[in-house]
Design a protein around this motif. Sequence first.
Motif, PDB file in Angstrom:
ATOM      1  N   VAL A   9       0.767  -1.218   0.033  1.00 37.12           N
ATOM      2  CA  VAL A   9      -0.001   0.015  -0.071  1.00 37.12           C
ATOM      3  C   VAL A   9       0.912   1.172  -0.111  1.00 37.12           C
ATOM      4  CG1 VAL A   9      -1.590   1.361   1.329  1.00 37.12           C
ATOM      5  CG2 VAL A   9      -1.764  -1.244   1.312  1.00 37.12           C
ATOM      6  N   TYR A  10       0.372   2.034  -1.106  1.00 34.29           N
ATOM      7  CA  TYR A  10       1.371   3.295  -1.112  1.00 34.29           C
ATOM      8  C   TYR A  10       0.396   4.510  -1.568  1.00 34.29           C
ATOM      9  CZ  TYR A  10       2.266   2.480  -5.984  1.00 34.29           C
ATOM     10  OH  TYR A  10       2.208   2.317  -7.332  1.00 34.29           O
ATOM     11  N   HIS A  11       0.871   5.645  -1.875  1.00 35.45           N
ATOM     12  CA  HIS A  11       0.279   6.637  -2.680  1.00 35.45           C
ATOM     13  C   HIS A  11       0.640   6.868  -3.911  1.00 35.45           C
ATOM     14  CE1 HIS A  11      -0.063   8.175   1.711  1.00 35.45           C
ATOM     15  NE2 HIS A  11      -1.237   8.712   1.179  1.00 35.45           N
ATOM     16  N   ASP A  12      -0.539   6.950  -4.859  1.00 34.76           N
ATOM     17  CA  ASP A  12      -0.410   7.160  -6.222  1.00 34.76           C
ATOM     18  C   ASP A  12       0.114   8.264  -6.576  1.00 34.76           C
ATOM     19  OD1 ASP A  12      -2.583   8.452  -6.370  1.00 34.76           O
ATOM     20  OD2 ASP A  12      -3.864   6.907  -7.502  1.00 34.76           O
ATOM     21  N   SER A  13       0.281   8.863  -8.222  1.00 36.03           N
ATOM     22  CA  SER A  13       0.486  10.141  -8.351  1.00 36.03           C
ATOM     23  C   SER A  13      -0.554  10.885  -8.294  1.00 36.03           C
ATOM     24  CB  SER A  13       0.823  10.026  -9.842  1.00 36.03           C
ATOM     25  OG  SER A  13      -0.265   9.636 -10.631  1.00 36.03           O
ATOM     26  N   GLU A  14      -1.552  10.853  -7.690  1.00 32.10           N
ATOM     27  CA  GLU A  14      -2.810  11.975  -7.433  1.00 32.10           C
ATOM     28  C   GLU A  14      -2.914  11.758  -5.944  1.00 32.10           C
ATOM     29  OE1 GLU A  14      -6.330  10.980  -9.765  1.00 32.10           O
ATOM     30  OE2 GLU A  14      -5.071  10.710 -11.714  1.00 32.10           O
ATOM     31  N   ASP A  15      -1.902  11.266  -5.082  1.00 34.08           N
ATOM     32  CA  ASP A  15      -1.997  11.255  -3.859  1.00 34.08           C
ATOM     33  C   ASP A  15      -3.116  10.450  -3.058  1.00 34.08           C
ATOM     34  OD1 ASP A  15      -0.624  12.157  -1.522  1.00 34.08           O
ATOM     35  OD2 ASP A  15      -1.703  13.727  -1.213  1.00 34.08           O
ATOM     36  N   ARG A  16      -3.656   9.528  -3.767  1.00 35.29           N
ATOM     37  CA  ARG A  16      -4.597   8.435  -3.476  1.00 35.29           C
ATOM     38  C   ARG A  16      -3.873   7.170  -2.666  1.00 35.29           C
ATOM     39  NH1 ARG A  16      -8.007   8.190  -8.624  1.00 35.29           N
ATOM     40  NH2 ARG A  16      -5.925   7.248  -9.365  1.00 35.29           N
ATOM     41  N   ILE A  17      -4.454   6.756  -1.602  1.00 36.34           N
ATOM     42  CA  ILE A  17      -3.672   5.794  -1.218  1.00 36.34           C
ATOM     43  C   ILE A  17      -4.223   4.326  -2.154  1.00 36.34           C
ATOM     44  CG2 ILE A  17      -3.848   3.911   0.693  1.00 36.34           C
ATOM     45  CD1 ILE A  17      -4.023   6.100   2.657  1.00 36.34           C
ATOM     46  N   ILE A  18      -3.139   3.622  -2.774  1.00 32.72           N
ATOM     47  CA  ILE A  18      -3.485   2.431  -3.541  1.00 32.72           C
ATOM     48  C   ILE A  18      -2.963   1.343  -3.198  1.00 32.72           C
ATOM     49  CG2 ILE A  18      -1.647   3.143  -5.052  1.00 32.72           C
ATOM     50  CD1 ILE A  18      -3.844   2.726  -7.466  1.00 32.72           C
ATOM     51  N   ALA A  19      -3.497   0.365  -3.580  1.00 32.66           N
ATOM     52  CA  ALA A  19      -2.792  -1.276  -3.574  1.00 32.66           C
ATOM     53  C   ALA A  19      -2.248  -1.651  -4.695  1.00 32.66           C
ATOM     54  CB  ALA A  19      -3.712  -1.965  -2.839  1.00 32.66           C
ATOM     55  N   THR A  20      -1.083  -2.475  -4.430  1.00 34.36           N
ATOM     56  CA  THR A  20      -0.667  -3.199  -5.776  1.00 34.36           C
ATOM     57  C   THR A  20      -0.014  -4.399  -5.376  1.00 34.36           C
ATOM     58  OG1 THR A  20       1.237  -3.249  -7.362  1.00 34.36           O
ATOM     59  CG2 THR A  20       1.651  -2.138  -5.332  1.00 34.36           C
ATOM     60  N   THR A  21      -0.010  -5.608  -6.181  1.00 38.64           N
ATOM     61  CA  THR A  21       0.484  -6.753  -6.123  1.00 38.64           C
ATOM     62  C   THR A  21       1.946  -6.902  -6.505  1.00 38.64           C
ATOM     63  OG1 THR A  21      -0.617  -7.509  -8.132  1.00 38.64           O
ATOM     64  CG2 THR A  21      -1.754  -8.184  -5.998  1.00 38.64           C
ATOM     65  N   GLN A  22       2.529  -5.802  -7.045  1.00 40.97           N
ATOM     66  CA  GLN A  22       3.826  -5.664  -7.208  1.00 40.97           C
ATOM     67  C   GLN A  22       4.686  -5.600  -5.984  1.00 40.97           C
ATOM     68  OE1 GLN A  22       3.599  -2.182 -10.014  1.00 40.97           O
ATOM     69  NE2 GLN A  22       4.731  -3.193 -11.254  1.00 40.97           N
ATOM     70  N   ASP A  23       5.883  -6.052  -6.337  1.00 41.49           N
ATOM     71  CA  ASP A  23       6.777  -6.068  -5.008  1.00 41.49           C
ATOM     72  C   ASP A  23       7.689  -4.864  -5.251  1.00 41.49           C
ATOM     73  OD1 ASP A  23       5.988  -8.342  -3.643  1.00 41.49           O
ATOM     74  OD2 ASP A  23       6.761  -9.509  -5.224  1.00 41.49           O
ATOM     75  N   PRO A  24       8.017  -4.032  -4.298  1.00 38.11           N
ATOM     76  CA  PRO A  24       9.032  -2.789  -4.293  1.00 38.11           C
ATOM     77  C   PRO A  24      10.132  -3.615  -3.941  1.00 38.11           C
ATOM     78  CG  PRO A  24       7.649  -2.554  -2.202  1.00 38.11           C
ATOM     79  CD  PRO A  24       6.931  -3.836  -3.196  1.00 38.11           C
ATOM     80  N   LEU A  25      11.342  -2.671  -4.238  1.00 36.65           N
ATOM     81  CA  LEU A  25      12.519  -3.178  -3.928  1.00 36.65           C
ATOM     82  C   LEU A  25      12.715  -2.995  -2.234  1.00 36.65           C
ATOM     83  CD1 LEU A  25      14.552  -1.590  -6.903  1.00 36.65           C
ATOM     84  CD2 LEU A  25      13.883  -4.054  -6.461  1.00 36.65           C
ATOM     85  N   GLY A  26      12.027  -2.200  -1.773  1.00 38.87           N
ATOM     86  CA  GLY A  26      12.156  -2.047  -0.278  1.00 38.87           C
ATOM     87  C   GLY A  26      10.838  -1.502   0.394  1.00 38.87           C
ATOM     88  N   VAL A  27      10.740  -1.809   1.728  1.00 40.39           N
ATOM     89  CA  VAL A  27       9.547  -1.261   2.365  1.00 40.39           C
ATOM     90  C   VAL A  27      10.125  -0.144   3.541  1.00 40.39           C
ATOM     91  CG1 VAL A  27       8.158  -3.356   1.930  1.00 40.39           C
ATOM     92  CG2 VAL A  27       9.551  -2.960   3.952  1.00 40.39           C
ATOM     93  N   VAL A  28       8.873   0.489   4.161  1.00 36.58           N
ATOM     94  CA  VAL A  28       9.539   1.534   5.201  1.00 36.58           C
ATOM     95  C   VAL A  28      10.389   0.825   6.117  1.00 36.58           C
ATOM     96  CG1 VAL A  28       8.394   2.815   6.939  1.00 36.58           C
ATOM     97  CG2 VAL A  28       7.538   2.860   4.796  1.00 36.58           C
ATOM     98  N   GLY A  29      11.657   1.399   6.512  1.00 34.79           N
ATOM     99  CA  GLY A  29      12.423   0.983   7.426  1.00 34.79           C
ATOM    100  C   GLY A  29      13.783   0.354   6.794  1.00 34.79           C
ATOM    101  N   ASP A  30      13.332  -0.072   5.466  1.00 32.37           N
ATOM    102  CA  ASP A  30      14.879  -0.674   4.857  1.00 32.37           C
ATOM    103  C   ASP A  30      15.597   0.434   4.504  1.00 32.37           C
ATOM    104  OD1 ASP A  30      13.536  -2.994   5.265  1.00 32.37           O
ATOM    105  OD2 ASP A  30      12.964  -3.222   2.984  1.00 32.37           O
ATOM    106  N   ILE A  31      17.001   0.104   4.533  1.00 34.75           N
ATOM    107  CA  ILE A  31      17.906   0.820   3.721  1.00 34.75           C
ATOM    108  C   ILE A  31      18.436  -0.061   2.717  1.00 34.75           C
ATOM    109  CG2 ILE A  31      20.320   1.660   4.233  1.00 34.75           C
ATOM    110  CD1 ILE A  31      19.901   1.851   7.061  1.00 34.75           C
ATOM    111  N   ILE A  32      18.335   0.613   1.486  1.00 32.24           N
ATOM    112  CA  ILE A  32      18.553  -0.119   0.145  1.00 32.24           C
ATOM    113  C   ILE A  32      19.362   0.906  -0.820  1.00 32.24           C
ATOM    114  CG2 ILE A  32      16.848  -1.562   0.322  1.00 32.24           C
ATOM    115  CD1 ILE A  32      15.093   0.282  -1.384  1.00 32.24           C
TER     116      ILE A  32
END
Length: 275
Positions: free
Chosen positions: A50-73
């Motif tokens: 879950v994150y914000h899209d380009s229009e600042d709406r909270i949105i969901a995806t089944t894609q995997d980001p390279l990191g999540v909150v708290g990660d150092i990458i």
Amino acid sequence: MVKVGEYNTLSVIRMVDFGLFLDDGKEGILLPKRFVPAGVKVGDELRVFVYHDSEDRIIATTQDPLGVVGDIIALKAVSTTNQGAFLDWGLMKDIFVPKSKQLGTMRVGGIYVVHIYIDEQTGRVTATEKVESMLSNDVLELKEKDAVKLLVYRRTDIGYLCIINGKHTGVLHFSDIYQNIQVGDQLNGYIRKIREENKIDLALGERGYQRIGGEAGKIMELLDSNGGFLPYHDKSDPEDIYDNLGMSKKAFKMAIGNLFKQKLIRIKDNGIEKV
């Protein structure tokens, strides 16, 4: 409670032409149609990011980001503006690094080590290059010979400073590097030595004889079983080496040369000694 910038397991509450909505206790979070798994129906649970899209709406995806909150990458810069830079983190919308959170000027194509966090003012997932305050060796959760995950952070006069398991720092000395590495590389390694004030020396690969393998590993095992010393060296008789060690003199010389470079043995006039 839905956590932005993290994975959440949410129930499907309704289907629409352009996707489906997931239960957030309010009106629902959209999972766009392109990310909806086949066969999903109302009532099913999905693991989504879950994150914000380009229009600042909270949105969901089944894609995997390279990191999540708290990660150092380490991430690659794909565009810049007067306000900051955008880094590719594996999702359709790039992650933003404000100018105030950069250590220098980020350039397109550059690889940068960043910490992912939630900006308090906007609530958006954001990144910062200022990671050192999140790293500490004051209290170590490690001991010598432990296997660790390394992120190459920056080059120094003596080697590369690496981030260890996302928590600590250590140095990979130039003399212990036998491959090309660069900032941003993720490597497997182990703790070679913990010095005074919890300063850490690192090595690449696996620890011990499993990492060394072959004839060199056999020599280290023989050293262990013979009190750390073997009375053989590069001037020893080939037949003595073969009869007692089970290898040719050529293989023996190559193996002890490898072990010496890795600072695992000392070569003396009367034999070899384990460090």
